[in-house]
Design a protein around this motif. Structure first.
Motif, short mmCIF file in Angstrom:
data_model
loop_
_atom_site.label_atom_id
_atom_site.label_comp_id
_atom_site.label_asym_id
_atom_site.label_seq_id
_atom_site.Cartn_x
_atom_site.Cartn_y
_atom_site.Cartn_z
N MET A 34 0.83 -1.21 0.00
CA MET A 34 0.00 0.00 0.00
C MET A 34 0.87 1.26 0.00
O MET A 34 0.63 2.19 -0.74
CB MET A 34 -0.92 -0.01 1.21
CG MET A 34 -2.01 1.03 1.14
SD MET A 34 -3.27 0.74 2.37
CE MET A 34 -4.47 1.93 1.86
N PHE A 35 1.88 1.28 0.88
CA PHE A 35 2.85 2.38 0.84
C PHE A 35 3.82 2.12 -0.30
O PHE A 35 4.21 0.97 -0.54
CB PHE A 35 3.62 2.50 2.15
CG PHE A 35 2.81 3.11 3.26
CD1 PHE A 35 2.87 4.48 3.50
CD2 PHE A 35 1.98 2.33 4.05
CE1 PHE A 35 2.12 5.05 4.52
CE2 PHE A 35 1.22 2.89 5.07
CZ PHE A 35 1.29 4.24 5.31
N ASP A 36 4.21 3.18 -1.00
CA ASP A 36 5.12 2.98 -2.12
C ASP A 36 6.37 3.84 -1.93
O ASP A 36 7.12 3.63 -0.98
CB ASP A 36 4.42 3.29 -3.44
CG ASP A 36 5.15 2.72 -4.65
OD1 ASP A 36 6.19 2.08 -4.48
OD2 ASP A 36 4.67 2.92 -5.78
N TYR B 198 9.96 -6.50 -3.46
CA TYR B 198 10.01 -7.58 -4.44
C TYR B 198 11.41 -7.78 -5.00
O TYR B 198 11.78 -8.88 -5.41
CB TYR B 198 8.98 -7.34 -5.55
CG TYR B 198 7.58 -7.66 -5.08
CD1 TYR B 198 7.17 -8.97 -4.91
CD2 TYR B 198 6.68 -6.64 -4.78
CE1 TYR B 198 5.88 -9.27 -4.45
CE2 TYR B 198 5.40 -6.92 -4.32
CZ TYR B 198 5.01 -8.26 -4.16
OH TYR B 198 3.75 -8.55 -3.69
N LYS B 199 12.22 -6.71 -4.99
CA LYS B 199 13.61 -6.85 -5.42
C LYS B 199 14.38 -7.72 -4.44
O LYS B 199 15.14 -8.62 -4.84
CB LYS B 199 14.26 -5.46 -5.51
CG LYS B 199 15.76 -5.48 -5.81
CD LYS B 199 16.06 -5.95 -7.21
CE LYS B 199 17.54 -5.80 -7.53
NZ LYS B 199 17.87 -6.28 -8.89
N LEU B 200 14.18 -7.48 -3.16
CA LEU B 200 14.95 -8.20 -2.14
C LEU B 200 14.39 -9.59 -1.86
O LEU B 200 15.11 -10.45 -1.35
CB LEU B 200 15.01 -7.38 -0.85
CG LEU B 200 15.76 -6.05 -0.95
CD1 LEU B 200 15.67 -5.29 0.37
CD2 LEU B 200 17.21 -6.26 -1.33
N THR B 201 13.12 -9.81 -2.16
CA THR B 201 12.53 -11.13 -1.88
C THR B 201 12.44 -12.01 -3.12
O THR B 201 12.51 -13.23 -3.02
CB THR B 201 11.12 -10.99 -1.27
OG1 THR B 201 10.27 -10.25 -2.17
CG2 THR B 201 11.18 -10.30 0.08
N LEU C 44 12.44 -5.48 -9.53
CA LEU C 44 11.83 -4.24 -9.09
C LEU C 44 10.42 -4.16 -9.65
O LEU C 44 10.20 -3.75 -10.79
CB LEU C 44 12.66 -3.03 -9.57
CG LEU C 44 14.02 -2.84 -8.91
CD1 LEU C 44 14.83 -1.79 -9.67
CD2 LEU C 44 13.86 -2.44 -7.44
N ASP C 45 9.44 -4.55 -8.86
CA ASP C 45 8.07 -4.66 -9.35
C ASP C 45 7.12 -3.99 -8.37
O ASP C 45 7.13 -4.29 -7.19
CB ASP C 45 7.71 -6.14 -9.51
CG ASP C 45 6.29 -6.34 -10.04
OD1 ASP C 45 5.69 -5.37 -10.53
OD2 ASP C 45 5.77 -7.48 -9.92
N ASN C 46 6.30 -3.07 -8.86
CA ASN C 46 5.29 -2.45 -8.00
C ASN C 46 3.90 -2.54 -8.61
O ASN C 46 3.06 -1.66 -8.43
CB ASN C 46 5.64 -1.00 -7.66
CG ASN C 46 5.60 -0.10 -8.89
OD1 ASN C 46 5.57 -0.57 -10.03
ND2 ASN C 46 5.59 1.20 -8.66
N ARG D 185 8.43 -2.67 -18.83
CA ARG D 185 8.13 -3.69 -17.84
C ARG D 185 6.86 -4.44 -18.24
O ARG D 185 5.91 -3.83 -18.75
CB ARG D 185 7.95 -3.08 -16.45
CG ARG D 185 9.18 -2.34 -15.94
CD ARG D 185 9.14 -2.19 -14.43
NE ARG D 185 7.93 -1.59 -13.94
CZ ARG D 185 7.76 -0.27 -13.75
NH1 ARG D 185 8.75 0.56 -14.04
NH2 ARG D 185 6.63 0.20 -13.29
N ASN D 186 6.83 -5.72 -17.99
CA ASN D 186 5.66 -6.53 -18.28
C ASN D 186 4.78 -6.65 -17.04
O ASN D 186 5.22 -7.10 -15.99
CB ASN D 186 6.07 -7.93 -18.74
CG ASN D 186 6.74 -7.92 -20.10
OD1 ASN D 186 6.34 -7.18 -20.99
ND2 ASN D 186 7.77 -8.74 -20.26
N VAL D 187 3.53 -6.20 -17.17
CA VAL D 187 2.57 -6.31 -16.06
C VAL D 187 1.25 -6.82 -16.63
O VAL D 187 1.08 -6.92 -17.85
CB VAL D 187 2.34 -4.95 -15.36
CG1 VAL D 187 3.63 -4.43 -14.77
CG2 VAL D 187 1.75 -3.94 -16.32
#
Length: 311
Positions: free
Chosen positions: A1-3, A68-71, A75-77, A178-180
């Motif tokens: 939710m927070f970006d 998402y980068k670290l897990t 880099l995906d939002n 980016r592919n979403v």
């Protein structure tokens, strides 16, 4: 939710600077006699942008992307991002940078939600013209930096600390390579020039107020609605009612008064408007604004995503 967030602190000690510089691949820069350090182009891949001036360090990043980068390595939002994940992202971020969270202030933050819609997001964006609760509703404008109806925002001058925007997340992401998923609509509130202690940002009281305000604002996104009138209402009355229900009696009266002064409305027409406004409280029961399918879908998706995100 927070970006996206921007963090500032003055708690780093000079002996620790070189360690932070080395760990985060910062480059040394100069401005006159001043030496400072900042992220290189490497930050575009790492998702973290850092600047050190004296004992002050500023960190900018998207908590959503960095999580998402670290897990997961990207880099995906565009996916779901909860409050709990944001808390984890902050801990991982400061561990990675090598800086204590003590004394950190949040000077900028974004709160947003992505929604997978039934059709192209521009179909929804073109039907909205304002956002926020009635007492603080703000007009939405097409953003000139995007194709029409791909992004609308409230006023964005530097004097505004709060900016709200609705945009086509799929369109934005694909423009950046980016592919979403298809048909992702995003609503977002930006808070600038803040001074919130990081220790309070995820306090239950602050969270309840911030997320509650976000939901109330975006649940009051003003869609174009269908006006239904009871039998016996004249076409001229229906048109006046439509404008009053769109902008309110005060603004409608001011607009018509200006039209009369400018010669675009006759004296008789202006008097008819004034009479209609005077009796509006009594006859408004004969008019109803009916939400369309897209508004109903949007509010359902917003509630569903919000309930998941606040966990």
């Amino acid at each position: 939710m927070f970006d996206k967030m921007i963090f500032n602190t003055r708690t780093i000690y000079q002996p620790d600077v070189q360690s932070i510089v080395d760990k985060n691949h910062l480059e040394m820069c100069s401005y006159g006699d001043e030496i400072y350090y900042q992220s290189t182009a490497y930050g575009n891949f790492d998702g973290i942008f850092i600047k050190i001036r004296g004992s002050t360090i500023q960190i900018k990043c998207s908590l959503h992307k960095i999580y998402y980068k670290l897990t997961e390595g990207s880099l995906d939002n565009s996916r779901m991002f909860t409050v709990s994940q944001a808390k984890q992202a902050i801990t991982m971020l400061f561990d990675k940078v090598g800086v204590s969270m003590e004394g950190v202030k949040v000077t900028y933050y974004e709160i947003g939600i992505n929604m997978r819609m039934r059709v192209d997001p521009l179909e929804y964006i073109r039907e909205v013209n304002g956002v926020g609760v009635d007492t603080g509703k703000k007009e939405l404008f097409n953003d000139a930096n995007f194709e029409k109806n791909r992004q609308k925002t409230t006023e964005r001058s530097r004097n505004y600390k709060k900016v709200m925007k609705i945009y086509d997340k799929t369109f934005e992401a694909k423009n950046k390579g980016r592919n979403v998923d298809d048909n992702v609509l995003r609503v977002e509130t930006i808070y600038k020039r803040q001074n919130v202690p990081l220790s309070e940002i995820f306090d239950s009281c602050f969270l309840r107020k911030a997320t509650g305000r976000f939901y109330n604002d975006w649940n009051n996104l003003a869609f174009v609605r269908e006006l239904r009138a009871d039998k016996g209402m004249k076409a001229s009355q229906i048109e006046k009612a439509r404008e009053i229900m769109r902008v309110g009696t005060i603004e409608y009266a001011e607009n018509c008064k200006k039209a009369y002064r400018d010669g675009r409305m006759t004296k008789k027409q202006w008097e008819t408007v004034r009479t209609f406004i005077k009796v509006w409280k009594d006859i408004r029961v004969h008019f109803t604004m009916i939400p369309k399918e897209k508004e109903i879908e949007y509010k359902s998706k917003l509630l569903h995503e919000f309930q998941q995100a606040i966990n």
